[in-house]
Design a protein around this motif. Structure first.
Motif, PDB file in Angstrom:
ATOM      1  N   SER A 295     -50.120  43.480  22.573  1.00  0.00           N
ATOM      2  CA  SER A 295     -51.271  42.763  22.072  1.00  0.00           C
ATOM      3  C   SER A 295     -51.950  43.579  20.527  1.00  0.00           C
ATOM      4  O   SER A 295     -51.804  42.885  19.488  1.00  0.00           O
ATOM      5  N   ALA A 296     -52.070  44.717  20.965  1.00  0.00           N
ATOM      6  CA  ALA A 296     -52.596  45.640  19.652  1.00  0.00           C
ATOM      7  C   ALA A 296     -51.730  45.676  18.618  1.00  0.00           C
ATOM      8  O   ALA A 296     -52.012  45.687  17.272  1.00  0.00           O
ATOM      9  N   LEU A 297     -50.434  46.155  19.115  1.00  0.00           N
ATOM     10  CA  LEU A 297     -49.339  46.425  17.848  1.00  0.00           C
ATOM     11  C   LEU A 297     -48.705  45.174  17.689  1.00  0.00           C
ATOM     12  O   LEU A 297     -48.255  44.864  16.416  1.00  0.00           O
ATOM     13  N   GLY A 298     -48.441  44.359  18.559  1.00  0.00           N
ATOM     14  CA  GLY A 298     -47.522  43.072  18.297  1.00  0.00           C
ATOM     15  C   GLY A 298     -48.289  41.671  17.833  1.00  0.00           C
ATOM     16  O   GLY A 298     -47.663  40.922  17.451  1.00  0.00           O
ATOM     17  N   GLY A 299     -49.592  42.154  18.122  1.00  0.00           N
ATOM     18  CA  GLY A 299     -50.365  40.922  17.516  1.00  0.00           C
ATOM     19  C   GLY A 299     -50.601  39.664  18.455  1.00  0.00           C
ATOM     20  O   GLY A 299     -50.998  38.668  17.822  1.00  0.00           O
ATOM     21  N   LEU A 300     -50.306  39.980  19.690  1.00  0.00           N
ATOM     22  CA  LEU A 300     -50.499  38.754  20.630  1.00  0.00           C
ATOM     23  C   LEU A 300     -52.138  38.560  20.923  1.00  0.00           C
ATOM     24  O   LEU A 300     -52.571  39.611  21.082  1.00  0.00           O
ATOM     25  N   SER A 301     -52.662  37.590  21.150  1.00  0.00           N
ATOM     26  CA  SER A 301     -53.949  37.213  21.551  1.00  0.00           C
ATOM     27  C   SER A 301     -54.121  37.946  23.087  1.00  0.00           C
ATOM     28  O   SER A 301     -52.887  37.961  23.686  1.00  0.00           O
ATOM     29  N   GLY A 302     -55.144  38.272  23.519  1.00  0.00           N
ATOM     30  CA  GLY A 302     -55.417  38.914  24.899  1.00  0.00           C
ATOM     31  C   GLY A 302     -54.839  37.739  25.987  1.00  0.00           C
ATOM     32  O   GLY A 302     -54.088  37.784  26.902  1.00  0.00           O
ATOM     33  N   PRO A 303     -55.355  36.374  25.702  1.00  0.00           N
ATOM     34  CA  PRO A 303     -54.953  35.561  26.854  1.00  0.00           C
ATOM     35  C   PRO A 303     -53.454  35.194  26.922  1.00  0.00           C
ATOM     36  O   PRO A 303     -52.861  34.884  27.964  1.00  0.00           O
ATOM     37  N   VAL A 304     -52.720  35.238  25.705  1.00  0.00           N
ATOM     38  CA  VAL A 304     -51.307  34.929  25.595  1.00  0.00           C
ATOM     39  C   VAL A 304     -50.651  36.157  26.194  1.00  0.00           C
ATOM     40  O   VAL A 304     -49.778  36.107  26.781  1.00  0.00           O
ATOM     41  N   THR A 305     -51.267  37.396  26.076  1.00  0.00           N
ATOM     42  CA  THR A 305     -50.439  38.440  26.467  1.00  0.00           C
ATOM     43  C   THR A 305     -50.685  38.423  28.051  1.00  0.00           C
ATOM     44  O   THR A 305     -49.598  39.017  28.644  1.00  0.00           O
ATOM     45  N   VAL A 306     -51.952  38.138  28.655  1.00  0.00           N
ATOM     46  CA  VAL A 306     -51.741  37.968  29.934  1.00  0.00           C
ATOM     47  C   VAL A 306     -50.546  37.263  30.335  1.00  0.00           C
ATOM     48  O   VAL A 306     -50.081  37.235  31.542  1.00  0.00           O
ATOM     49  N   ALA A 307     -50.569  36.038  29.523  1.00  0.00           N
ATOM     50  CA  ALA A 307     -49.191  35.214  30.369  1.00  0.00           C
ATOM     51  C   ALA A 307     -48.066  35.599  30.357  1.00  0.00           C
ATOM     52  O   ALA A 307     -47.268  35.531  31.060  1.00  0.00           O
ATOM     53  N   THR A 308     -47.874  36.617  29.545  1.00  0.00           N
ATOM     54  CA  THR A 308     -46.374  37.379  29.222  1.00  0.00           C
ATOM     55  C   THR A 308     -46.259  38.294  30.568  1.00  0.00           C
ATOM     56  O   THR A 308     -45.111  38.533  30.990  1.00  0.00           O
ATOM     57  N   ALA A 309     -47.285  38.555  31.097  1.00  0.00           N
ATOM     58  CA  ALA A 309     -47.190  39.627  32.310  1.00  0.00           C
ATOM     59  C   ALA A 309     -47.621  38.940  33.795  1.00  0.00           C
ATOM     60  O   ALA A 309     -47.878  39.486  34.720  1.00  0.00           O
ATOM     61  N   THR A 310     -47.815  37.578  33.472  1.00  0.00           N
ATOM     62  CA  THR A 310     -48.167  36.888  34.583  1.00  0.00           C
ATOM     63  C   THR A 310     -47.308  35.579  35.008  1.00  0.00           C
ATOM     64  O   THR A 310     -46.142  35.485  35.725  1.00  0.00           O
ATOM     65  N   GLY A 311     -47.776  34.481  34.344  1.00  0.00           N
ATOM     66  CA  GLY A 311     -46.842  33.278  34.522  1.00  0.00           C
ATOM     67  C   GLY A 311     -45.457  33.093  34.074  1.00  0.00           C
ATOM     68  O   GLY A 311     -44.656  32.284  34.583  1.00  0.00           O
ATOM     69  N   ASN A 312     -45.241  33.847  32.805  1.00  0.00           N
ATOM     70  CA  ASN A 312     -43.880  33.847  32.051  1.00  0.00           C
ATOM     71  C   ASN A 312     -43.035  34.186  33.098  1.00  0.00           C
ATOM     72  O   ASN A 312     -41.875  33.764  33.344  1.00  0.00           O
ATOM     73  N   THR A 313     -43.644  35.543  33.879  1.00  0.00           N
ATOM     74  CA  THR A 313     -42.630  36.177  34.990  1.00  0.00           C
ATOM     75  C   THR A 313     -42.233  35.432  36.016  1.00  0.00           C
ATOM     76  O   THR A 313     -41.032  35.273  36.756  1.00  0.00           O
ATOM     77  N   THR A 314     -43.348  34.773  36.538  1.00  0.00           N
ATOM     78  CA  THR A 314     -43.185  34.007  38.069  1.00  0.00           C
ATOM     79  C   THR A 314     -42.196  32.612  37.697  1.00  0.00           C
ATOM     80  O   THR A 314     -41.621  32.551  38.495  1.00  0.00           O
ATOM     81  N   ALA A 315     -42.417  32.226  36.293  1.00  0.00           N
ATOM     82  CA  ALA A 315     -41.750  31.025  36.095  1.00  0.00           C
ATOM     83  C   ALA A 315     -40.206  31.639  36.042  1.00  0.00           C
ATOM     84  O   ALA A 315     -39.165  30.819  36.580  1.00  0.00           O
TER      85      ALA A 315
END
Ligand code: ZN
Length: 386
Positions: A295-315
């Protein structure tokens, strides 16, 4: 009698999904371990036991896509026990094995590797530290495995192939053939990408990944040594695999991979893990810290970052959880900016590069952490704090 809990006064409710990362709701009704309703405090408040979030953020329990468990809550790699409980205190409620490679005396032939995968799967189905779901039993590919072996293991519930590149199958044609058998049996397959991790494994480049076509290209930012960014681009172009960023990797590459995936509009293909326990140790806050990097270095918003560590993975793994939706398991994190942060809430903390505070964790609707032993305290304290 069903068991009901309502979480009220949620400041920000994050879905874990990229298509609607922030939900227009401030309350959740939980019933019998699942999410029963998403709505507003005034409507959902009733006879249910109430957890007042006091303006903090609620999100799906985090998913660590890359852990090397053994048996029980012990790792011989770092001679540490109760580390998986420590991960729950870092907000992780689901763990996906990348292979039980640290098992002392790990068998390296057909019968033994099958037995290990089946035993790890079955023991971790029943053994759940603080209620966390440990998806273990990731078959390590050894020479001689047959198509029937994959079907047999899948029928017993084994649904993962551990990192290819660590075990004896090292040539791309054999790895590709076994990957086809595994995927036909419904398993998801991981390939180690980048430099050699430990003296017994190998380096893997994009050509290997393109030939094998796994579901997960592991630690493209390094495990611990990063692949070339052009290799990551080629994996995105020529396979359907998700690419994984891990804590046990290269921080600059984590930034570059995040930006590459975002620039291509393929954020659904980004997942997060720790690749632990490893030489870098046991990392209870590894998923949270990796999220703050991307998020801080790659520039993703907090909510989008959370998806990369939750819903993206279970999908990608085709497992339950990782999203706030009716019927999903009530595996939840209550979090906030850490006390003293320049940020005002959990998302802003991620965007600022701070490690958020975990104020509470629920697994299957039950509060299992009311004050993380591993993070700083939160800016706001929910009713159950302490
Ligand atoms: Zn690896």
């Amino acid at each position: 009698m069903s068991e009901q809990t309502v979480i009220t006064n949620i400041g920000t409710l994050l879905s874990g999904r990229l298509d609607e990362p922030v939900l227009d709701a401030d309350a959740l009704l939980l019933e019998d371990g699942a999410i029963a309703a998403i709505g507003h405090t005034a409507d959902l408040r009733g006879d249910a036991a109430e957890l007042d979030a006091k303006g903090t953020t609620v999100l799906p329990g985090l998913v660590d896509n890359h852990v090397h468990p053994v048996m029980g809550d012990y790792t011989p790699r770092q001679f540490q026990s109760s580390y998986l409980e420590g991960y729950v205190h870092g907000g992780v409620t689901t763990v996906v094995s990348a292979g039980e490679v640290h098992t002392p005396g790990r068998p390296k032939e057909r019968a033994g590797t099958k037995a290990l995968a089946m035993l790890a799967h079955k023991t971790f189905t029943a053994f759940r530290p603080l209620g966390a779901k440990i998806h273990a039993g990731a078959l390590l590919l050894e020479d001689g495995l047959t198509e029937d072996d994959f079907a047999e293991l899948a029928a017993e519930g084994v649904h993962l192939v551990g990192e290819i590149g660590i075990s004896s199958v090292q040539d791309a044609p054999t790895a590709a053939q076994m990957t086809r058998w595994a995927q036909a049996a419904g398993m998801t397959v991981t390939v180690h990408v980048g430099g050699t991790s430990v003296p017994t494994s190998r380096s893997v480049d994009a050509a290997f990944v393109v030939e094998v076509k796994p579901d997960v290209a592991a630690h493209v930012n390094g495990g611990p040594t990063a692949a070339a960014i052009d290799d990551v681009a080629r994996i995105l172009d020529e396979t359907d695999a998700v690419v994984e960023i891990v804590h046990n990797g290269n921080v600059r590459a984590a930034r570059d991979v995040t930006q590459l995936v975002a620039d291509r509009g393929q954020l659904h293909r980004l997942v997060v893990g720790t690749d632990s326990p490893a030489g870098t140790g046991v990392v209870p806050l590894g998923v949270l810290r990796t999220m703050s990097w991307i998020s801080a270095l790659g520039g993703l918003s907090g909510p989008v970052t959370v998806a990369t560590a939750t819903g993206n993975t279970t999908a990608a793994r085709r497992i339950p959880g990782g999203v706030i939706a009716v019927g999903e398991p009530a595996d939840l994190v209550v979090g906030d900016a850490p006390d003293g942060s320049q940020a005002g809430d959990l998302c802003a903390a991620l965007e600022a590069g701070d490690t958020p505070s975990i104020a509470g964790v629920l697994t299957d609707g039950k509060l299992v952490v009311t004050k993380s032993r591993n993070t700083p305290p939160p800016l706001r304290r929910p009713s159950f704090w302490g």
